[in-house]
Design a protein around this motif. Structure first.
Motif, PDB file in Angstrom:
ATOM      1  N   LYS A 221       0.950  -1.277   0.076  1.00 59.22           N
ATOM      2  CA  LYS A 221       0.200  -0.076   0.065  1.00 59.22           C
ATOM      3  C   LYS A 221       0.859   1.214  -0.017  1.00 59.22           C
ATOM      4  O   LYS A 221       1.990   1.405   0.867  1.00 59.22           O
ATOM      5  CB  LYS A 221      -0.977   0.009   1.350  1.00 59.22           C
ATOM      6  N   GLY A 222       0.387   1.975  -1.036  1.00 62.80           N
ATOM      7  CA  GLY A 222       1.396   3.622  -0.980  1.00 62.80           C
ATOM      8  C   GLY A 222       2.418   3.255  -2.005  1.00 62.80           C
ATOM      9  O   GLY A 222       3.095   4.311  -2.307  1.00 62.80           O
ATOM     10  N   PHE A 223       2.875   2.008  -2.542  1.00 64.99           N
ATOM     11  CA  PHE A 223       3.763   1.943  -3.250  1.00 64.99           C
ATOM     12  C   PHE A 223       3.371   2.346  -4.872  1.00 64.99           C
ATOM     13  O   PHE A 223       2.023   1.923  -5.186  1.00 64.99           O
ATOM     14  CB  PHE A 223       4.248   0.696  -3.445  1.00 64.99           C
ATOM     15  N   LYS A 224       4.283   2.495  -5.762  1.00 76.12           N
ATOM     16  CA  LYS A 224       3.841   2.624  -7.202  1.00 76.12           C
ATOM     17  C   LYS A 224       3.743   1.412  -7.980  1.00 76.12           C
ATOM     18  O   LYS A 224       4.483   0.448  -7.812  1.00 76.12           O
ATOM     19  CB  LYS A 224       4.846   3.490  -7.896  1.00 76.12           C
ATOM     20  N   PRO A 225       2.692   1.366  -8.834  1.00 71.34           N
ATOM     21  CA  PRO A 225       2.424  -0.007  -9.726  1.00 71.34           C
ATOM     22  C   PRO A 225       3.249  -0.534 -10.563  1.00 71.34           C
ATOM     23  O   PRO A 225       3.555  -1.765 -10.339  1.00 71.34           O
ATOM     24  CB  PRO A 225       1.231   0.541 -10.834  1.00 71.34           C
ATOM     25  N   THR A 226       4.277   0.093 -11.089  1.00 67.98           N
ATOM     26  CA  THR A 226       5.283  -0.534 -11.704  1.00 67.98           C
ATOM     27  C   THR A 226       6.289  -1.438 -10.698  1.00 67.98           C
ATOM     28  O   THR A 226       6.752  -2.563 -11.023  1.00 67.98           O
ATOM     29  CB  THR A 226       6.219   0.476 -12.404  1.00 67.98           C
ATOM     30  N   PHE A 227       6.803  -0.762  -9.499  1.00 66.88           N
ATOM     31  CA  PHE A 227       7.331  -1.380  -8.387  1.00 66.88           C
ATOM     32  C   PHE A 227       6.594  -2.615  -7.769  1.00 66.88           C
ATOM     33  O   PHE A 227       7.266  -3.620  -7.824  1.00 66.88           O
ATOM     34  CB  PHE A 227       7.592  -0.162  -7.348  1.00 66.88           C
ATOM     35  N   ILE A 228       5.455  -2.408  -7.723  1.00 63.63           N
ATOM     36  CA  ILE A 228       4.413  -3.448  -7.133  1.00 63.63           C
ATOM     37  C   ILE A 228       4.492  -4.642  -8.166  1.00 63.63           C
ATOM     38  O   ILE A 228       4.545  -5.897  -7.681  1.00 63.63           O
ATOM     39  CB  ILE A 228       3.057  -3.073  -7.072  1.00 63.63           C
ATOM     40  N   ALA A 229       4.254  -4.395  -9.462  1.00 59.91           N
ATOM     41  CA  ALA A 229       4.317  -5.561 -10.332  1.00 59.91           C
ATOM     42  C   ALA A 229       5.803  -6.169 -10.337  1.00 59.91           C
ATOM     43  O   ALA A 229       5.455  -7.424 -10.548  1.00 59.91           O
ATOM     44  CB  ALA A 229       4.119  -4.841 -11.843  1.00 59.91           C
ATOM     45  N   GLU A 230       6.648  -5.617 -10.446  1.00 58.12           N
ATOM     46  CA  GLU A 230       8.168  -6.153 -10.185  1.00 58.12           C
ATOM     47  C   GLU A 230       8.074  -7.260  -9.184  1.00 58.12           C
ATOM     48  O   GLU A 230       8.748  -8.273  -8.995  1.00 58.12           O
ATOM     49  CB  GLU A 230       9.067  -5.295 -10.087  1.00 58.12           C
ATOM     50  N   LYS A 231       7.705  -6.504  -7.676  1.00 57.48           N
ATOM     51  CA  LYS A 231       7.884  -7.561  -6.423  1.00 57.48           C
ATOM     52  C   LYS A 231       6.748  -8.561  -6.516  1.00 57.48           C
ATOM     53  O   LYS A 231       6.812  -9.620  -6.007  1.00 57.48           O
ATOM     54  CB  LYS A 231       7.408  -6.393  -5.320  1.00 57.48           C
ATOM     55  N   LEU A 232       5.860  -8.288  -7.347  1.00 60.86           N
ATOM     56  CA  LEU A 232       4.580  -9.450  -7.364  1.00 60.86           C
ATOM     57  C   LEU A 232       5.304 -10.685  -8.023  1.00 60.86           C
ATOM     58  O   LEU A 232       4.993 -11.875  -7.913  1.00 60.86           O
ATOM     59  CB  LEU A 232       3.563  -9.067  -7.986  1.00 60.86           C
ATOM     60  N   TYR A 233       6.215 -10.288  -9.157  1.00 61.25           N
ATOM     61  CA  TYR A 233       6.882 -11.481  -9.830  1.00 61.25           C
ATOM     62  C   TYR A 233       7.906 -12.008  -8.993  1.00 61.25           C
ATOM     63  O   TYR A 233       8.092 -13.203  -8.988  1.00 61.25           O
ATOM     64  CB  TYR A 233       7.331 -10.995 -11.151  1.00 61.25           C
TER      65      TYR A 233
END
Length: 274
Positions: free
Chosen positions: A87-99
């Motif tokens: 929560k509060g993180f940017k979408p591109t960073f989150i997408a990388e972390k999800l992977y």
């Protein structure tokens, strides 16, 4: 009551051309050239058009869920992970972390739309660019951009300094944290860079007192024909490193952008590690 058929622009164009073929106003070979397809494909489409009408020209998946559509269950699972961990993180960073962390591959643009739907992300309006970027240097070490970024890096409410060095040609960076933007941390950062990569040809920095001084030259300096330098400047002079001063933050945009990236990515990474 007449049936209404919704057609795409591509289907509408095909319908007009095929109607001309049907009325013998143009030949099939000419129609194929206009539509950018081969003669065999045109014959197949024309046969379907004669038997089914305009409906045959629409794509078969119109009005149906896409073959690669993500199910609502998987979408909810992903959004739950985002709410709990990012929560509060940017979408591109989150997408990388999800992977990386959860082995879930999802496009950043898709994730951005989902987060906007749920109120976890707001669209950021970008200001128009009005500056021309200076071309990068050709060789590693030809120019190093250097700057200190004062920020609440650890989320404690206390601001500290990240002294950052970025190679202009390759974007290679190195940084150190300290209590402030001091000569000590700047020299330590330079020492570490030299031990790791060698002595750079030049350093691009701003007019902060750490790098530049406005004081009058001493008698000794005047007799020796030397310009007044800061302690950091003296070290660079002895090492043969040219000091170049930027007249605006935009001029040393590479290190400024890295500072912005670190304030986003580095802080987020440190949050995940705590």
């Amino acid at each position: 009551m007449r049936e209404v058929i919704t057609m795409t622009l591509k289907a509408q164009k095909r319908a007009k051309i095929l109607e001309m073929v049907k009325n013998k106003k143009i030949k099939q070979k000419d129609a194929a050239i206009i539509l950018g397809i081969c003669r065999r494909q045109l014959i197949r489409i024309f046969k379907e058009y004669l038997s089914k009408g305009d409906e045959a020209l629409n794509h078969k998946l119109i009005g149906k869920p896409g073959n690669h559509r993500i199910s609502s269950d998987i979408k909810e699972k992903i959004m739950q992970i985002v709410r709990n961990n990012y929560k509060g993180f940017k979408p591109t960073f989150i997408a990388e972390k999800l992977y990386e962390e959860h082995h879930i591959k999802i496009g950043a643009s898709t994730l951005r739309l989902w987060m906007m739907e749920t109120g976890l992300w707001k669209k950021i309006r970008k200001t128009a660019k009005h500056r021309t970027r200076r071309p990068r240097k050709e060789h590693f070490g030809e120019m190093i951009q250097m700057d200190g970024s004062i920020h609440d890096w650890f989320g404690t409410g206390k601001e500290v300094c990240l002294m950052n060095m970025v190679d202009d040609a390759t974007g290679t960076s190195y940084g150190l944290f300290d209590t402030g933007e001091t000569t000590q941390v700047a020299l330590q950062c330079l020492f570490d860079w030299i031990m790791k990569y060698g002595i750079p040809y030049s350093i691009y920095c701003d007019y902060k007192s750490l790098f530049y001084t406005k004081r009058e030259a001493t008698i000794e300096e005047q007799l020796a024909g030397k310009l007044p330098l800061t302690k950091f400047g003296e070290v660079c002079h002895r090492l043969g490193i040219e000091m170049i001063y930027a007249h605006s933050p935009q001029a040393k945009g590479r290190v400024e952008r890295w500072n912005g990236i670190h304030q986003d990515r580095l802080i987020a990474e440190m949050k995940l590690k705590t």
